[in-house]
Scaffold this motif. Structure first.
Motif, PDB file in Angstrom:
ATOM      1  N   PRO A 198       0.378  10.161 -12.197  1.00 57.17           N
ATOM      2  CA  PRO A 198      -0.279   9.568 -11.035  1.00 57.17           C
ATOM      3  C   PRO A 198      -1.744   9.213 -11.227  1.00 57.17           C
ATOM      4  CG  PRO A 198      -0.308  12.190 -10.926  1.00 57.17           C
ATOM      5  CD  PRO A 198       0.512  11.703 -12.063  1.00 57.17           C
ATOM      6  N   MET A 199      -2.046   8.036 -10.434  1.00 58.51           N
ATOM      7  CA  MET A 199      -3.260   7.316 -10.910  1.00 58.51           C
ATOM      8  C   MET A 199      -4.481   8.366 -10.339  1.00 58.51           C
ATOM      9  SD  MET A 199      -2.249   5.015 -12.449  1.00 58.51           S
ATOM     10  CE  MET A 199      -3.883   4.474 -13.140  1.00 58.51           C
ATOM     11  N   GLU A 200      -4.203   9.101  -9.639  1.00 58.87           N
ATOM     12  CA  GLU A 200      -4.934  10.364  -9.005  1.00 58.87           C
ATOM     13  C   GLU A 200      -4.535  11.317  -9.700  1.00 58.87           C
ATOM     14  OE1 GLU A 200      -6.135  12.607  -4.928  1.00 58.87           O
ATOM     15  OE2 GLU A 200      -4.274  12.489  -5.762  1.00 58.87           O
ATOM     16  N   VAL A 243       0.924  -1.107  -0.016  1.00 55.13           N
ATOM     17  CA  VAL A 243      -0.042  -0.070   0.098  1.00 55.13           C
ATOM     18  C   VAL A 243       0.852   1.121  -0.082  1.00 55.13           C
ATOM     19  CG1 VAL A 243      -2.018   1.280   1.087  1.00 55.13           C
ATOM     20  CG2 VAL A 243      -1.599  -1.204   1.142  1.00 55.13           C
ATOM     21  N   GLN A 244       1.123   1.764  -1.183  1.00 51.59           N
ATOM     22  CA  GLN A 244       1.761   3.207  -1.166  1.00 51.59           C
ATOM     23  C   GLN A 244       0.750   4.458  -1.190  1.00 51.59           C
ATOM     24  OE1 GLN A 244       5.197   3.374  -3.648  1.00 51.59           O
ATOM     25  NE2 GLN A 244       5.778   1.308  -3.246  1.00 51.59           N
ATOM     26  N   CYS A 245       0.614   4.757  -2.448  1.00 51.23           N
ATOM     27  CA  CYS A 245      -0.398   6.051  -2.217  1.00 51.23           C
ATOM     28  C   CYS A 245      -1.934   5.488  -1.906  1.00 51.23           C
ATOM     29  CB  CYS A 245      -0.628   6.671  -3.644  1.00 51.23           C
ATOM     30  SG  CYS A 245      -1.483   6.046  -4.910  1.00 51.23           S
ATOM     31  N   GLY A 246      -1.982   3.963  -2.353  1.00 49.77           N
ATOM     32  CA  GLY A 246      -3.327   3.535  -1.838  1.00 49.77           C
ATOM     33  C   GLY A 246      -4.390   3.754  -2.687  1.00 49.77           C
ATOM     34  N   TYR A 247      -4.331   4.617  -3.748  1.00 52.57           N
ATOM     35  CA  TYR A 247      -5.227   4.933  -4.645  1.00 52.57           C
ATOM     36  C   TYR A 247      -5.739   3.597  -5.429  1.00 52.57           C
ATOM     37  CZ  TYR A 247      -7.937   8.432  -7.326  1.00 52.57           C
ATOM     38  OH  TYR A 247      -8.877   9.196  -7.702  1.00 52.57           O
ATOM     39  N   CYS A 248      -4.807   2.541  -5.741  1.00 55.27           N
ATOM     40  CA  CYS A 248      -5.285   1.493  -6.461  1.00 55.27           C
ATOM     41  C   CYS A 248      -5.672   0.328  -5.463  1.00 55.27           C
ATOM     42  CB  CYS A 248      -4.179   0.964  -7.426  1.00 55.27           C
ATOM     43  SG  CYS A 248      -2.795   0.393  -6.545  1.00 55.27           S
ATOM     44  N   THR A 249      -5.395   0.531  -4.244  1.00 56.71           N
ATOM     45  CA  THR A 249      -5.354  -0.824  -3.432  1.00 56.71           C
ATOM     46  C   THR A 249      -6.762  -1.349  -3.123  1.00 56.71           C
ATOM     47  OG1 THR A 249      -3.696   0.483  -2.126  1.00 56.71           O
ATOM     48  CG2 THR A 249      -4.838  -1.573  -1.133  1.00 56.71           C
ATOM     49  N   LEU A 265      -3.762  -1.052 -12.875  1.00 56.52           N
ATOM     50  CA  LEU A 265      -2.741  -0.109 -13.109  1.00 56.52           C
ATOM     51  C   LEU A 265      -2.307   0.526 -11.682  1.00 56.52           C
ATOM     52  CD1 LEU A 265      -3.153   1.938 -16.362  1.00 56.52           C
ATOM     53  CD2 LEU A 265      -1.597  -0.108 -16.017  1.00 56.52           C
ATOM     54  N   CYS A 266      -0.913   0.409 -11.619  1.00 58.37           N
ATOM     55  CA  CYS A 266      -0.605   0.846 -10.144  1.00 58.37           C
ATOM     56  C   CYS A 266       0.785   1.439 -10.888  1.00 58.37           C
ATOM     57  CB  CYS A 266      -0.255  -0.385  -9.271  1.00 58.37           C
ATOM     58  SG  CYS A 266       0.551   0.410  -7.652  1.00 58.37           S
ATOM     59  N   ARG A 267       1.126   3.049 -10.437  1.00 57.47           N
ATOM     60  CA  ARG A 267       2.064   3.643 -10.968  1.00 57.47           C
ATOM     61  C   ARG A 267       2.938   3.647  -9.654  1.00 57.47           C
ATOM     62  NH1 ARG A 267       4.745   4.870 -15.467  1.00 57.47           N
ATOM     63  NH2 ARG A 267       5.102   6.734 -15.860  1.00 57.47           N
ATOM     64  N   CYS A 268       2.847   3.254  -8.584  1.00 53.40           N
ATOM     65  CA  CYS A 268       3.655   3.199  -7.330  1.00 53.40           C
ATOM     66  C   CYS A 268       4.506   2.231  -7.246  1.00 53.40           C
ATOM     67  CB  CYS A 268       2.835   3.518  -6.165  1.00 53.40           C
ATOM     68  SG  CYS A 268       1.909   5.025  -6.061  1.00 53.40           S
ATOM     69  N   THR A 269       3.994   0.834  -7.301  1.00 54.75           N
ATOM     70  CA  THR A 269       4.620  -0.154  -6.461  1.00 54.75           C
ATOM     71  C   THR A 269       5.330  -0.955  -7.411  1.00 54.75           C
ATOM     72  OG1 THR A 269       2.853  -1.437  -6.970  1.00 54.75           O
ATOM     73  CG2 THR A 269       2.767  -0.600  -5.041  1.00 54.75           C
ATOM     74  N   GLY A 270       5.437  -0.922  -8.575  1.00 54.39           N
ATOM     75  CA  GLY A 270       6.058  -1.762  -9.377  1.00 54.39           C
ATOM     76  C   GLY A 270       5.723  -3.170  -9.441  1.00 54.39           C
TER      77      GLY A 270
END
Ligand code: FAD
Ligand code: FES
Ligand code: FES
Lengths: 955, 269
Positions: A390-392, A96-102, A132-137
């Motif tokens: 950013p996803m958001e 859980v990084q930014c959490g927008y995709c979580t 799609l998640c831009r944070c976690t890889g």
């Protein structure tokens, strides 16, 4: 019409317009865990729900289509504030990084486990294929799936998410829950858009269709009279001043060259007019009623065009300087029609020649250096424009409260937002409060004030709540991209590989406005050149205005392009000399105790100083990569006919904040039950910064993590912080938290000494929250209670301010092994190893997540991503179907991150920065590996199959 | 914008409604509603939801496979009867969320240049059973239906002749990208030579189609090396340059995936 269905096991019957999507309906009914990342294009999956047990995108389903269906959202899995097995596993695996995709990932893994309780890796990939998640890889998602699967059978199953560090400490160096992870995994209200009142007005902007055009007239009269319209703005009725949108410390090293609505449109999408209306439909209708007359000019669409004699002038207003004189020979008198440009201090600019800024410097004697060389090579490397995505997207909610403007912002720089917005709208800072909400990805783009000025002005002038959210197309076209760069590297070397001279000449395309125009390109130099030791080194940087979309900060801040150029050039030199490329690096790299002379010329906003490096982990990192990739053995065979294997390895570095320029503050309050409230100025963008500050407090006050709550990035309630940029989070904001905790600890001990009647030197804090002396002890709870009583001392509060002159460099070595298809030009990354030194890893698994995520972004930039424009400057690929960011399928087969810590003397518990550096290795490592595979040097990223085939002479 | 949503009770009613201007039949909606959130989806005044009226599921009887047009891509992949080449083509739509909604009929109805299923279905010699207004269901070769789509597809009928070697392929920048080229091939190997070769490609004409001229080049020959297939195939393809690549590059990729598919099919023998 009415639709009846089952939502999270409850029957519901909702009325809607026939055309309302399930996504919009869910959000309208308070289910905010479904999110819009791609405007209903179907490619991001953030709006996912389970429909009759299957994961589908709610943006592509109309509400009436779910009649009789069974819908689940993530809210079901986290009901009553519980956590499902999958939610818990995602937190445990640091996903859980930014959490927008979580929430979408939670649903995908639940669906997967329901049909395949013990999923294979390809099954996990397939399950996540739509998200799609831009944070976690993505890499740690595989761990989460495995943990969740094992817990289905054995609920007590646990595994370490990473290696643990610093056995002498209780929390630091150990994996602990990210402090915001639980709420984010449950899909609770956290982001700006989740805060918007139902009656808020909606703001939409009319963008210029032309890349370069004077706006002769704007007729807003019809629009103003339309139903629901609250206010229409354009160049004629907006504040008449220029400012910079760069969220940098004041005075900014970026020209103030942007008006809220410019008199001249400088890129496709530049603001021409804006409508605030009660509904989105009313706002859009009013926008289409605005008529604009343009005087269309020839656009400047490349660095070459910007430089050309007689080129169209992107900024033709009067040029003035707050401090200092214009550079000799530069033009300052404008054409009388364009907006003025105000430099805070000279940046060696000449805007009427499209030169936004320039700088050059160096050490030694270049002529001598090249004369001493046995071999000289000169190569030019091109890095095209890439988008943060950013996803958001950029979003703000502005409202008035008690005569003050409140900005709920998705920002990296709350204090800079407050400063810039208050000046832009003409009010004092005490009238403005910025509340940083959870940020659904920033990556640099949210270091700029892209939407807050306009929304703030409209809320201030109309008194209405203003909601303004970029759509994905606007995010691509009008937020911030990485500067395009052309970098020529000239290297001179002896036969044995010893460098005799290094010259880097860099031209950057800063786009229509000058935010970060000097600092981003400079960082390309200052985070690449100091990696090699050479007595004769020079750089020349020029930053050019063009009419392409705005450039700005992006994770790595120029360094990925500088690193691509210099590291690839070193490999080309090695090839020329017939040397192993790692041997050439080894010969010339910085090492423990090196004196880095070039830093004399790379001062980052102040006079530079040579630095004598302490311990440097590069040697160990190269060694590990060499062993693990079996560098000294013959290359492995390709997995299939027609594919060729190649390998590349590079060294990288970054900084940890801006020494001497920036500062961070924190305040730590002891509450009456002995728990703590950390008030941190730091802006956590999903990186885990709040967890760093919480850990500092828990560690130093002998408490557990749940004893600390963090409030951060609120300009009213938390103290000043420079913001989250320049890799400063852990180092600056983390250190401020450490200092606040130490201050509180000292105060607690002092008060306790009085109560216990023992000398301070005999007292120590021991877990859990006990101050123990030789004879007695007192809990922090009791101490707090006594302190706030009428006869008590005072509330116990620690303050921490951090600033430094010390430069802390994180280093890394990245290795790529690729397979290249000789017939199609495709590239597959079969192995990617990242060895990085972030000092003491405060949150090891979260630090690894930053690296995985950074690498995958850079893999995207290297292989797939490029913002394209037509010959009129119109961006061509402003959506996720056309602009391809990596999905889970593009993750390397063997993706390995290893932390190789070298503690920093000033860092919090020895910590340094971790995330930005991770983007610096992929492009050169992959380019070198491609050459190793098929013998062609790729000097322009992305290395698309088409470019590779062309380089191979096959097209 | 969708102003009206209708769920007709019968196919006949659906077909009647479809005759109104601005009325569009929707199955999974993944094509029609793309970008709808920002007003970019297909303009339709009235959405006629036909999903529940369309046959769904995959059945095999003898040497014939019948695929209900309402079958989702994912259901096609999960079916025990569908051949590997068809599953591979369906799986080339890499996004599972979309596969859970997108239907076979919708894929034919969208009739996009680079659609996933048409090339392999064309190569296998598929027919469609479709229903037009006020008419009994008719059966037509898929290539003919794609050239002039009519009514609603009810079923796709795929011959499964024993000994047929078939494979599908796709070229795209990333797994989840829209394709720049798609391919399907099928043939028999008789005494080491190619017989009955059918080649279909997507991406080189407004919709996927058979390339009999290409097939004729290899009919009756032993399977040529990949490089030879590419060399002769590339000049026969025409493409347009856009942000996904130049025409020359797309032709190259098309020729490469054709060669790969022909060899992949042979590997099944
Ligand atoms: C993220 C994403 C990825 C995609 N990837 C791919 C891909 O890899 N490959 C690919 O081919 N497509 C892809 N598509 C496009 C689309 O999903 C497919 O074309 C899908 O098969 C459409 O099916 P549907 O049921 O959703 O069609 P709908 O959107 O419901 O309809 C599509 C068209 O077909 C018509 N139609 C529907 N059913 C029938 C029928 N039975 N008979 C006749 N006409 C009918 C409709 O009127 C409409 O014109 C993608 C779409 C998205 C959003
Ligand atoms: S918003 Fe639905 S898939 Fe992106
Ligand atoms: S954590 Fe996935 S988008 Fe940020």
């Amino acid at each position: 019409m009415k639709t009846t269905f089952t939502l999270n096991e409850k029957p519901v019957s909702w009325n809607s317009e026939p055309g309302q999507t399930l996504l919009d309906a869910l959000r309208a009914h308070g289910i905010v865990s479904v999110r819009n990342g791609c405007d209903g294009e179907g490619s991001c999956g953030l709006c996912a729900v389970l429909m009759d047990g299957k994961q589908v995108n709610s943006c592509q389903i109309l509400l009436p289509q779910v009649e009789g269906r069974n819908i689940y959202t993530v809210d079901y899995f986290g009901k009553n504030r519980s956590l499902s097995i999958v939610q818990r596993a995602l937190i445990d695996a640091a996903c859980v990084q930014c959490g927008y995709c979580t929430p979408a990932v939670v649903l995908a893994l639940h669906e997967l486990l329901a049909r395949s309780p013990d999923p294979s890796e390809p099954e996990v990939k397939d399950a996540l294929s739509g998200t799609l998640c831009r944070c976690t890889g993505y890499e740690q998602f595989f761990n989460a799936a495995r943990i969740a699967s094992k817990r289905l059978r054995d609920p007590s199953y646990s595994e370490a998410a990473s290696e643990q560090f610093r056995p002498d400490l209780r929390h630091v160096g150990k994996d602990r829950d990210k402090v915001d992870a639980v709420a984010l995994a449950r899909g609770e209200r956290a982001f700006v858009e989740d805060r918007v009142a139902a009656d808020a007005c909606h703001l939409f902007v009319l963008g210029s269709p032309h890349a370069h055009a004077y706006i002769k007239s704007v007729d807003i009269s019809k629009a103003e009279a339309m139903p629901g319209v609250v206010k229409v703005l354009c160049k004629d009725n907006c504040p008449d001043l220029v400012y910079t949108t760069a969220g940098q410390g004041f005075p900014e090293p970026s020209p103030h060259d942007q008006r809220m609505f410019p008199r001249k449109a400088r890129f496709v999408g530049d603001r021409v007019a804006a409508v605030l209306a009660e509904t989105p439909e009313q706002a859009k209708a009013a926008l289409s009623a605005i008529t604009v007359e343009y005087d269309v000019l020839e656009p400047v669409l490349s660095i070459a065009q910007a430089k050309a004699k007689g080129a169209p002038i992107v900024h033709h207003g009067d040029v003035s300087y707050v401090v200092g004189d214009p550079p000799e020979g530069s033009s300052v008198k404008g054409d009388g029609r364009d907006d003025p440009i105000l430099y805070q201090f000279p940046l060696h600019a000449d805007p009427h020649r499209n030169l936004a800024a320039s700088v050059s410097d160096g050490i030694g004697d270049m002529d001598k250096g090249f004369a001493e060389a046995d071999v000289v090579i000169e190569r030019t490397y091109v890095g095209n424009r890439v988008q943060c995505t950013p996803m958001e997207p950029h979003v703000v909610y502005a409202r008035m409260d008690g005569g003050r403007l409140i900005l709920h912002a998705s920002t990296q720089v709350p204090w800079h937002v407050r400063r810039i917005v208050s000046r832009a709208i003409g009010v004092s800072e005490n009238k403005v409060r910025v509340v940083k909400e959870r940020v659904g990805g920033g990556f640099g783009a949210k270091q700029d004030i892209v939407v807050e000025d306009l929304a703030g002005y409209l809320a201030w002038t109309t008194g209405r709540d203003v909601f303004y959210r970029y759509n994905r197309e606007e995010e691509f076209a009008a937020s911030r991209t990485r500067h395009g760069m052309e970098i020529t590297v000239k290297l001179g070397a002896k036969k044995d590989g010893t460098l005799t001279a290094v010259l880097m000449q860099l031209d950057a395309d800063t786009g229509p406005y000058g935010q970060h125009c000097l600092t981003v390109p400079m960082n390309a130099i200052s985070k690449s050149l100091p990696l090699v030791l050479c007595d004769n080194a020079r750089f020349e940087v020029r930053s050019w205005y063009t009419n392409l979309s705005p450039a700005g900060a992006y994770q790595g801040y120029g360094a990925p392009k500088g690193s691509f150029a210099l590291q690839t050039a070193l490999a080309e030199l090695a090839a020329e000399l017939g040397m192993d490329q790692l041997d050439l690096i080894e010969k010339n790299r910085v090492r423990s105790g090196s004196r880095i002379e070039i830093l004399r010329s790379l001062g980052e906003g102040r006079p530079g100083q040579p630095v004598t490096l302490g311990e440097c982990g590069l040697g160990e990192m190269i060694r590990r990569g060499r062993v693990n990739l079996e560098w000294d053995k013959p290359k492995p065979k390709a997995s299939a006919d027609g594919w060729k294997v190649g390998r590349g390895g590079v060294i990288i570095q970054q900084g940890s904040g801006l020494p001497g320029l920036d500062a961070a503050n924190a305040e730590l309050r002891l509450l009456s039950d002995g728990t703590l409230l950390m008030l941190s100025g730091g802006a956590d963008l999903g990186t885990g910064l709040d967890t760093v500050t919480a850990k500092a407090a828990a560690e130093i006050l002998g408490l557990d993590m749940e004893d600390v709550s963090v409030v951060s990035g609120d300009t009213d309630t938390t103290p000043f912080d420079k913001g989250a940029y320049a890799s400063s989070g852990t180092y600056f904001s983390g250190n401020a938290a450490v200092k606040a905790a130490l201050d509180l600890k000292a105060k607690c001990i002092s008060v306790a000494a009085g109560i216990l009647g023992e000398p301070e030197s005999d007292l120590a804090i021991v877990p859990r929250g006990i101050i123990r002396g030789k004879r007695g002890e007192i809990t922090l709870a009791k101490l707090a209670h006594l302190s706030i009583q009428g006869e008590g001392h005072h509330e116990l509060v620690g303050f921490g301010n951090f600033k430094t002159e010390h430069a802390a460099f994180p280093y890394g070595a990245h290795f790529a092994q690729v397979e290249v298809n000789e017939r199609s030009g495709e590239v597959r990354i079969t192995r990617y190893h990242a060895y990085q030194d972030c000092g003491t890893p405060i949150n090891p698994a979260l630090a690894m997540g930053q690296i995985y995520g950074g690498v995958m972004k850079a893999v995207g930039h290297s292989l797939y991503e490029e913002l394209l424009f037509d010959n009129k400057g119109r961006p061509l690929n402003t959506n996720f179907l056309d602009y391809k960011i990596p999905s889970v399928f593009e993750v390397p087969d063997d993706f390995h991150v290893e932390l190789v810590p070298v503690a920093d003397e000033e860092g919090p518990f020895g910590g340094k920065s971790v995330s930005e550096i991770s983007l610096n290795g992929s492009a050169p490592a992959i380019a070198i590996a491609i050459h190793d595979a098929v013998g062609v040097w790729m000097r322009e990223w992305p290395f698309t199959p088409e470019r590779i085939l062309k380089a191979m002479g096959k097209l | 914008m969708v102003n009206e949503y209708v769920r007709p009770a019968s196919l006949e009613e659906a077909l009647e409604l479809m005759e109104d201007d601005g009325s569009v039949a929707s199955a999974g909606g993944t094509f029609l509603l793309t970008g709808y959130e920002v007003g970019r989806g297909r303009d339709m005044d009235c959405m006629i939801d036909v999903l529940q009226l369309l046959p769904s599921g995959v059945t095999r009887s003898g040497n014939e496979l019948s695929i209900g047009s309402g079958t989702t891509f994912q259901a096609l992949i999960d079916s025990k009867d569908a051949p590997a080449c068809l599953k591979a083509a369906a799986l080339s739509m890499a996004n599972r969320n979309t596969r859970n909604r997108a239907t076979v009929g919708g894929n034919l109805g969208a009739n996009k240049a680079c659609a996933s299923l048409p090339p392999i279905l064309l190569a296998l010699g598929a027919k469609v059973e479709f229903k037009a207004r006020a008419s009994a269901p008719l059966t037509l070769d898929l290539d003919k239906w794609l050239a002039a789509p009519e009514g609603l597809v009810l079923r796709v009928i795929v011959p499964m002749a024993p000994g047929t070697l078939a494979a599908a392929g796709r070229a795209s920048r990333t797994a989840c990208d829209l394709a720049t080229a798609t391919v399907g091939v099928s043939y028999r190997l008789e005494n080491g030579v190619i017989r009955g070769l059918r080649v279909a490609l997507g991406g080189f004409s407004p919709h996927a189609r058979l390339f009999p001229d290409l097939a004729a080049l290899f009919e009756g020959t032993a399977l040529p090396p990949k490089a030879d297939i590419e060399r002769v195939a590339k000049p026969l393809l025409t493409a347009i340059s856009d942000h996904r690549g130049s025409a020359d590059y797309k032709k190259q990729r098309g020729a490469v995936i054709l060669a790969d598919a022909m060899h992949a099919a042979e590997a099944l023998s």
